[in-house]
Design an enzyme around this catalytic site. Structure first.
Site, mmCIF file in Angstrom:
data_model
loop_
_atom_site.group_PDB
_atom_site.id
_atom_site.type_symbol
_atom_site.label_atom_id
_atom_site.label_comp_id
_atom_site.label_asym_id
_atom_site.label_seq_id
_atom_site.Cartn_x
_atom_site.Cartn_y
_atom_site.Cartn_z
ATOM 1 N N HIS A 140 -64.190 -53.209 -19.671
ATOM 2 C CA HIS A 140 -64.493 -53.521 -18.266
ATOM 3 C C HIS A 140 -65.875 -54.141 -18.137
ATOM 4 C CE1 HIS A 140 -67.138 -50.141 -16.795
ATOM 5 N NE2 HIS A 140 -66.488 -49.376 -17.648
ATOM 6 N N ASP A 197 -72.073 -48.923 -20.820
ATOM 7 C CA ASP A 197 -70.923 -48.812 -19.894
ATOM 8 C C ASP A 197 -70.841 -50.022 -18.988
ATOM 9 O OD1 ASP A 197 -68.852 -47.910 -18.350
ATOM 10 O OD2 ASP A 197 -69.983 -46.315 -17.365
ATOM 11 N N GLU A 222 -63.635 -51.504 -12.481
ATOM 12 C CA GLU A 222 -63.234 -50.230 -13.104
ATOM 13 C C GLU A 222 -63.909 -49.063 -12.403
ATOM 14 O OE1 GLU A 222 -63.548 -46.811 -15.927
ATOM 15 O OE2 GLU A 222 -65.147 -47.997 -15.046
ATOM 16 N N GLU A 223 -65.192 -49.271 -12.088
ATOM 17 C CA GLU A 223 -65.977 -48.185 -11.487
ATOM 18 C C GLU A 223 -65.532 -47.876 -10.059
ATOM 19 O OE1 GLU A 223 -67.810 -46.555 -13.414
ATOM 20 O OE2 GLU A 223 -68.768 -47.843 -14.902
ATOM 21 N N ASP A 268 -64.049 -48.760 -23.873
ATOM 22 C CA ASP A 268 -65.024 -48.453 -22.832
ATOM 23 C C ASP A 268 -66.120 -47.582 -23.443
ATOM 24 O OD1 ASP A 268 -66.486 -47.980 -20.589
ATOM 25 O OD2 ASP A 268 -64.862 -47.097 -19.406
ATOM 26 N N HIS A 290 -74.524 -45.295 -15.636
ATOM 27 C CA HIS A 290 -74.561 -45.393 -14.166
ATOM 28 C C HIS A 290 -75.988 -45.278 -13.617
ATOM 29 C CE1 HIS A 290 -70.180 -43.701 -14.339
ATOM 30 N NE2 HIS A 290 -70.292 -44.890 -14.890
#
Ligand code: BES
Ligand code: ZN
Length: 401
Positions: free
Chosen positions: A208, A227, A261-262, A289, A367
């Site tokens: 992603h 990520d 994706e998130e 991922d 994140h």
């Protein structure tokens, strides 16, 4: 403890407690509820919610959110969805994928692909893998992570996708590969590169492309190196070497970089639903991922997601890892809606997902702005590119006959 369905309440309770705690979200009487690990976060996050959201785009009306197998989906507003993400609850946003979910995970696939029982492409895999280097990882990831964020519902996310597509186009120039943007209802498109095959089956290798700052999704810095810049670069490098090695598969082989994706597996669900509608036969998906980070106190392994994936695909990846990489696999459970492999699994196709470690929580930077390129181990990533090369050859060169 019961907490009302309200981001302010969730944030306030967590702030008051000031640390890790268990709590129920949406625990309405008579309904199934679930427990989440509340993470440490700023005590003013309740204020940030209202400053940072931009209703009027994807979230101008409520979204249908599913947080577990057999859990009834709920219509949630943007604040509640932000609270879920911050609380570490994994979810699928199924608003625009209700058809995909209609049959549920038990829906019998329309066809069951034949996966190779034995590895049959050693010369090709080793020949192509010998061309892998770590050079592209840094050259690609430094500009990719320099986008302020790659948030799917924003101009940043649209621009980073456009840039990614240009990189893919430049990489495949001179080869018989089509590259296309797959558009969604939000700003960021997914990117798909397709190598034609001789049969009507398709192999999907994916990562992603989006990133998110869990506190300030629209405006916050989200470098997203691990990520999932790492998975994005992992499959890009694999694509480069298979083409250089004269890749001509039986089955079509596609490389997908999903948007959103998130946001609850938005991009991959759109793509899986479209493929399913079109009656496409997806032989298998292999998703990457996070491939770049591992703690030195842990054993260096390839993590293989054991839940919401296909047993035969996992068995094949395990064999490929043993034969073609310096690492062995270890299975672990990632939970509901962990990443985009779940979209293919929901569609009834075989799917596997490789992960940097067997320790789910190893990388605490994700994140946040701390998810940077310098935290990645390119030599570790290279083993995942080998897996992607192996999957392309072993599944792409096999066919149903
Ligand atoms: N890369 C993560 C998933 C992940 C994190 C897998 C840690 C293994 C270990 C993915 O991008 C992600 O953040 N997913 C969300 C769920 C999403 C559907 C909202 C998550 O895990 O919170
Ligand atoms: Zn993530």
């Amino acid at each position: 403890m019961r907490v009302a369905l309200c981001v302010l309440a969730v944030a306030a309770v967590a702030a008051a407690a000031g640390g890790k705690q268990q709590q129920h979200v949406f625990g309405a009487a008579g309904e199934q509820h679930w427990q989440v690990q509340q993470q440490q976060h700023p005590s003013d996050s309740d204020v940030l919610v209202s400053l940072d959201t931009q209703p009027g785009r994807l979230y101008e009306s409520a979204r249908l959110i599913k947080v577990g197998e057999g859990v009834r989906p709920r219509w949630l507003d943007v604040g509640s969805i932000l609270a879920l993400r911050r609380a570490g609850v994994r979810f699928m946003d199924i608003t625009d994928a209700q058809e995909l979910h209609a049959g549920g995970p038990t829906l019998a696939p329309e066809y069951t692909s034949q996966l190779p029982q034995k590895l049959a492409q050693r010369d090709n895999v080793e020949g192509a893998a010998a061309k892998l280097t770590t050079e592209l990882y840094g050259a690609f990831l430094r500009p990719f992570t320099a986008f302020h964020n790659r948030y799917y519902d924003s101009e940043n996310g649209r621009k980073s996708s456009e840039w990614l597509q240009h990189q893919v186009e430049a990489l495949v120039a001179g080869h018989n590969v089509t590259v296309a943007a797959f558009k969604h209802k939000f700003a960021q498109p997914s990117v798909i590169a397709r190598i034609e095959g001789k049969s009507d089956e398709t192999v999907v290798i994916s990562a992603h492309q989006d990133s998110v700052n869990m506190w300030l999704p629209w405006f916050g810095r989200a470098s997203g190196a691990d990520d999932d810049g790492s998975g994005t670069a992992t499959i890009l490098e694999a694509l480069r070497v298979v083409l250089q090695h004269g890749f001509q598969p039986e089955r079509a082989v596609e490389f997908h970089w999903y948007a959103g994706e998130e946001g609850g597996l938005l991009g991959s669900q759109d793509v899986a639903q479209a493929y399913k509608r079109d009656g496409r036969r997806v032989a298998a998906n292999m998703h990457f991922d996070m491939t770049g980070f591992w703690r030195r106190e842990d054993k260096e392994v390839i993590g293989l997601v054991a839940d919401h994936t296909d047993g035969e695909a996992r068995a094949l990846v395990t064999k490929m890892a043993a034969a073609y990489t310096r690492l062995h696999t270890r299975e672990f459970k990632c939970g509901y809606a962990c990443s985009d492999h779940a979209s293919w699994n929901t569609a009834g196709f075989r799917s596997a997902m490789a992960f940097e470690s067997d320790q789910l929580e190893a990388n605490t930077n994700i994140h946040t702005p701390a998810d940077t390129v310098d935290t990645l181990d390119f030599d570790h990533m290279l083993e995942f590119s080998k897996l992607a090369v192996a999957f392309a050859y072993e599944v792409g060169y096999a066919s149903e006959a």
